[in-house]
Design a protein around this motif. Sequence first.
Motif, short mmCIF file in Angstrom:
data_model
loop_
_atom_site.label_atom_id
_atom_site.label_comp_id
_atom_site.label_asym_id
_atom_site.label_seq_id
_atom_site.Cartn_x
_atom_site.Cartn_y
_atom_site.Cartn_z
N SER A 131 0.82 -1.21 0.00
CA SER A 131 0.00 0.00 0.00
C SER A 131 0.86 1.26 0.00
O SER A 131 0.51 2.26 -0.62
CB SER A 131 -0.95 0.01 1.20
N ALA A 132 2.04 1.22 0.66
CA ALA A 132 2.92 2.39 0.67
C ALA A 132 3.51 2.65 -0.72
O ALA A 132 3.56 3.80 -1.17
CB ALA A 132 4.03 2.20 1.69
N TRP A 133 3.97 1.60 -1.38
CA TRP A 133 4.51 1.77 -2.73
C TRP A 133 3.43 2.21 -3.70
O TRP A 133 3.68 3.05 -4.60
CB TRP A 133 5.15 0.47 -3.22
N PHE A 134 2.22 1.69 -3.55
CA PHE A 134 1.12 2.10 -4.41
C PHE A 134 0.80 3.58 -4.19
O PHE A 134 0.57 4.33 -5.14
CB PHE A 134 -0.12 1.24 -4.13
N THR A 135 0.79 4.00 -2.91
CA THR A 135 0.54 5.40 -2.59
C THR A 135 1.59 6.30 -3.22
O THR A 135 1.28 7.34 -3.82
CB THR A 135 0.52 5.60 -1.06
N LEU A 136 2.85 5.91 -3.08
CA LEU A 136 3.95 6.71 -3.64
C LEU A 136 3.82 6.80 -5.16
O LEU A 136 4.00 7.89 -5.75
CB LEU A 136 5.29 6.08 -3.26
N LEU A 137 3.50 5.69 -5.81
CA LEU A 137 3.35 5.68 -7.26
C LEU A 137 2.22 6.60 -7.70
O LEU A 137 2.38 7.43 -8.62
CB LEU A 137 3.08 4.25 -7.75
N MET A 138 1.06 6.49 -7.05
CA MET A 138 -0.09 7.30 -7.43
C MET A 138 0.19 8.79 -7.24
O MET A 138 -0.14 9.62 -8.08
CB MET A 138 -1.32 6.90 -6.60
N GLU A 139 0.80 9.12 -6.11
CA GLU A 139 1.07 10.54 -5.83
C GLU A 139 2.10 11.10 -6.81
O GLU A 139 1.98 12.24 -7.28
CB GLU A 139 1.56 10.73 -4.39
N SER A 140 3.12 10.32 -7.13
CA SER A 140 4.15 10.79 -8.06
C SER A 140 3.57 11.03 -9.45
O SER A 140 3.85 12.05 -10.09
CB SER A 140 5.29 9.76 -8.14
N VAL A 141 2.75 10.08 -9.92
CA VAL A 141 2.12 10.23 -11.23
C VAL A 141 1.19 11.45 -11.23
O VAL A 141 1.18 12.25 -12.18
CB VAL A 141 1.34 8.96 -11.61
N SER A 142 0.43 11.62 -10.15
CA SER A 142 -0.52 12.73 -10.07
C SER A 142 0.18 14.08 -10.09
O SER A 142 -0.23 15.01 -10.79
CB SER A 142 -1.37 12.60 -8.80
N ILE A 143 1.26 14.19 -9.32
CA ILE A 143 2.02 15.44 -9.29
C ILE A 143 2.62 15.73 -10.66
O ILE A 143 2.60 16.87 -11.14
CB ILE A 143 3.12 15.38 -8.21
N GLY A 144 3.14 14.68 -11.30
CA GLY A 144 3.71 14.86 -12.64
C GLY A 144 2.67 15.32 -13.66
O GLY A 144 2.92 16.24 -14.45
N VAL A 145 1.48 14.70 -13.61
CA VAL A 145 0.40 15.07 -14.53
C VAL A 145 -0.01 16.52 -14.32
O VAL A 145 -0.13 17.31 -15.27
CB VAL A 145 -0.81 14.13 -14.36
N LEU A 146 -0.22 16.89 -13.05
CA LEU A 146 -0.65 18.25 -12.74
C LEU A 146 0.40 19.27 -13.17
O LEU A 146 0.08 20.32 -13.77
CB LEU A 146 -0.93 18.38 -11.25
N ALA A 147 1.67 18.97 -12.91
CA ALA A 147 2.75 19.90 -13.27
C ALA A 147 2.83 20.10 -14.78
O ALA A 147 2.94 21.24 -15.26
CB ALA A 147 4.08 19.38 -12.72
N VAL A 148 2.76 19.02 -15.52
CA VAL A 148 2.86 19.12 -16.99
C VAL A 148 1.70 19.91 -17.56
O VAL A 148 1.88 20.82 -18.39
CB VAL A 148 2.92 17.71 -17.62
N ALA A 268 -6.64 9.42 -8.64
CA ALA A 268 -5.63 8.48 -8.13
C ALA A 268 -4.96 9.03 -6.88
O ALA A 268 -4.68 8.28 -5.93
CB ALA A 268 -4.59 8.21 -9.23
N SER A 269 -4.69 10.33 -6.87
CA SER A 269 -4.04 10.95 -5.72
C SER A 269 -4.92 10.86 -4.48
O SER A 269 -4.44 10.54 -3.38
CB SER A 269 -3.72 12.41 -6.03
N TRP A 270 -6.22 11.13 -4.65
CA TRP A 270 -7.11 11.07 -3.48
C TRP A 270 -7.37 9.63 -3.05
O TRP A 270 -7.60 9.37 -1.86
CB TRP A 270 -8.41 11.80 -3.78
N PHE A 271 -7.30 8.69 -3.96
CA PHE A 271 -7.39 7.28 -3.57
C PHE A 271 -6.19 6.92 -2.70
O PHE A 271 -6.32 6.24 -1.67
CB PHE A 271 -7.43 6.41 -4.82
#
Length: 449
Positions: A131-148, A268-271
């Motif tokens: 669950s920790a790795w999944f959380t990190l993956l989701m947050e990283s992807v979300s931040i990247g999407v928002l930034a781009v 994904a980030s809020w999940f």
Amino acid sequence: MSVIPALVFPGLVFGSTGPNLVLTFGAAMAVIVLVSFCLRPMAKRMAAVSGLYSYTAKGLGQRTAITAGWSAMFGYGLVAMASLLLVGIYVSQLFLNLGLPVGNPKVFAVLVILAAAAAACLLMVRGIRISAWFTLLMESVSIGVLAVLMIVYFAFNAPKVSLGSVLAWNGNFDSLPIGIVVAISAFVGFESPTTLGGEAHRPFVTVPRAITWTPILMGVLCLIAVTAQDVALKGAPVNIAASSTPLSALFSQTSPLSAAVLDLGIAASWFACAIASVNALARIFFCMGREGVAPRMVGRTHPVFRTPSMAIMVVMPVVALVPIAVIISDASPDQSLVNLFMLGAYGYLGSYLLASASLPFFLRRIGENTYASWILGAATSLTLGAVFWTAAAVSIRTGSLQAVIYGGVLLASILYALLLRVRLPGRLGSVGIYDETRELDLFQGGPTP
């Protein structure tokens, strides 16, 4: 980064222009960094299963720890509810932007929330590493999407962008305390690694490092995000600024596909946020069950994965029920989110205040207190108290019930602690007995650098 600034932007108290976003989030960041400085010394000395609850027990005693634990669980639960509600809202918006039929929107949103709750349960019961790795993956992807997407937006709208209004102040001091409390909910959960001390590798290194750098990194990201959203939303039509999904509505004007990508990243980030919140809540509840101050059954672990599965299974249906009720009742999504985040932030502020006040007493208990620890603990507690008091005063004056509801939770926790002291002193005395630092903790896996 994407949702909470939009809640502060339109004004939470008078329905008028809200407080300055950069100032509001900057103040929230300063408060949270102070809290992290108070928690770090305790995290370096005790690997606790229940985080702030255990720190308070060692510093201010068992009865105060009950209140801190209830307050923290209340905060985690409300933010998890808001997270699942946002998952339902943004997945529904994702399908709309893609032009896919959803049938009855209410039924679809409810099904999304149920599916998200079930998936979160599966990940959490399976183990903290997954669950920790999944959380990190989701947050990283979300931040990247928002930034781009924000970079692309400003690249195409550069001639229209004016940064002059970002630091402008409109004199609306009444809404500032409420805005700070809501902004603090963007940072809450930074302390959740303290609930994983019993499961983390080298907890006396990794946990203090996590709670020190998370609010700083989050603060930088939030300040960048609120600056961008301040500029973008002030230039947007009123119907977009007032939307429950303002960034998605902003992008859907020109590119529904980009809006759909953004919706996916935010959902994904809020999940991931829901998973992190319930993970922390369940571990405090589990610890209370082991100690006997909560039902004993929630103190059981999974026979294979050794996770607090019973606490997770008890908590998750309650967390999912509230956002489902919001959807079914046709309540305003914006106002519901504000209420959930406000209540959650009050819960966090209460637990932060008690844990911060515990610092010098915690250190004195082991003969390591210093003048600096007394000053830091007092300054942080007074700051948190001032934020809470001013926000609660404005909330009550304007007829909102969030502060009153949280006050009822605090009163109930105090009465419960008194009941335990009178009727079950042995159980109250057991608070914190599972969180003593042992030699095995200090030298497991080799010396800690």
